[in-house]
Design an enzyme around this catalytic site. Sequence first.
Site, mmCIF file in Angstrom:
data_model
loop_
_atom_site.group_PDB
_atom_site.id
_atom_site.type_symbol
_atom_site.label_atom_id
_atom_site.label_comp_id
_atom_site.label_asym_id
_atom_site.label_seq_id
_atom_site.Cartn_x
_atom_site.Cartn_y
_atom_site.Cartn_z
ATOM 1 N N LYS A 241 0.777 -1.305 -0.110
ATOM 2 C CA LYS A 241 0.096 -0.098 0.087
ATOM 3 C C LYS A 241 1.001 1.096 -0.042
ATOM 4 C CE LYS A 241 -3.580 -1.946 2.933
ATOM 5 N NZ LYS A 241 -4.744 -1.694 2.028
ATOM 6 N N ARG A 315 -10.048 -11.561 2.305
ATOM 7 C CA ARG A 315 -11.089 -12.604 2.066
ATOM 8 C C ARG A 315 -10.503 -14.038 1.746
ATOM 9 N NH1 ARG A 315 -11.885 -9.508 -3.894
ATOM 10 N NH2 ARG A 315 -11.427 -7.907 -2.284
#
Length: 463
Positions: A241, A315
Amino acid sequence: MPRVTTLLPAADAAAATPIWCVDAAAWAGLAAELPAPAVAFARATGFEAKPGRLCLLPDPEGGLLGVLFGVESAGGRADPFALGRLPDLLPEGTYALAAPVADPALAALAWRLAGYRFARYRERPAPAARLAAPEGVDAGEIGRIADAVAAGRDLVNTPANDLGPAEIEEAVRRLAGRHGAACTVTSGDDLARDFPMIAAVGRASPRAPRLVDLAFGDPGAPKVTLVGKGVVFDTGGLDIKPSAAMLLMKKDMAGAAVALAAAEMVMGAGLPVRLRVLIPTVENSISGSAFRPGDVLRSRRGLSVEIGNTDAEGRLILADALALADEESPDLLVDFATLTGAARVALGPDLPALFTEDDALAAEMAETGLAVNDPVWRLPLWAPYASLLDSKIADINHVSGGPFAGAVTAALFLRRFAPSARAHAHLDLYGWNPAARPGRPEGGEVQTARLVYALLRRRYGRA
């Protein structure tokens, strides 16, 4: 311990300073009953019965006669937590509602939640204003809910240097100990064998990943399973990120905090359910052993999963936990996760996205969320978008190949791992209050915990 303001027994209201919640019509009527000097004082200070306006009325001896607080007129869009403005504005003392409000239980809860302080690293005294429980409000129930929310907020607010997978495990063990629940943990080689995607996501960190499993209640009761994403910090992995996007990544375990807060409420109320809480907890870090874009991982369910982006790690760990939950076909399966920026773009930070194929469950959750001021908004599990997760080399890719419908495709991915649950809801939440609002101080928030508890209480609570 979490810091919250005190809610006193209803019997203390007789000696308390009254709070008059007034709109324009109520203020006109009240003004005819109050001492003339107090009314003159209110008018001289410019008090108007508009939402959020406040006036402290003096008595003849220089003390406090009462409090005027402006609220929305009947039929307006009143904030059920409006009373949460007051604990930080009123002087020390005991107060009581002197006039009816639309929902006295929510008003009392807002008062308690407004007094939360995260005081782990510096002293932050809670407000000294105390509220006597409104007539008919269960002060014990309000206290249990507020304490569970405060404990969850503490977890979200704690930075990753002091909250890793081991500390998440310890929080679950403490919760289990308070309520006589069982707690088991899978880690190390057992985790790599039985939950390979959880192990892969967490293997780059020196802090070992694990799956924490709490079980409570009669095994023959309705089965309710809560799954919470416990990523204690998310660098993005090798798809790292930007620095600005990492500033709040301590909150990437908010799904776990929500599940634990909801579980605390359920167990504290003694609801007749067989409750299971699954917390996959990892740190998504970077090292030579990090999983990579293009890797293909085996999952607990047996599906092969191509990695499209290592920054979509949540996820993956949820999928393995959901596969475990699904093996016993629970009556209700709910997962909580700070999963996608797409959900925040669509609905903003205050409104979690709800995904479910069960129309009745969706309607019940939406209605319950509004009733307890813990709202959600349903987004579609649009089946045709499942093709966006197609892989040329594996059973499924865990991200879509384009910029569209990111929250929907994430939910569709998760749905592949829980086909047997009788009802499944996925909640994509933010877990943070960007700015203070009544009853919601700036910082970590356990969005949807109160909603899920209220739904379970409606379904299974004893009359």
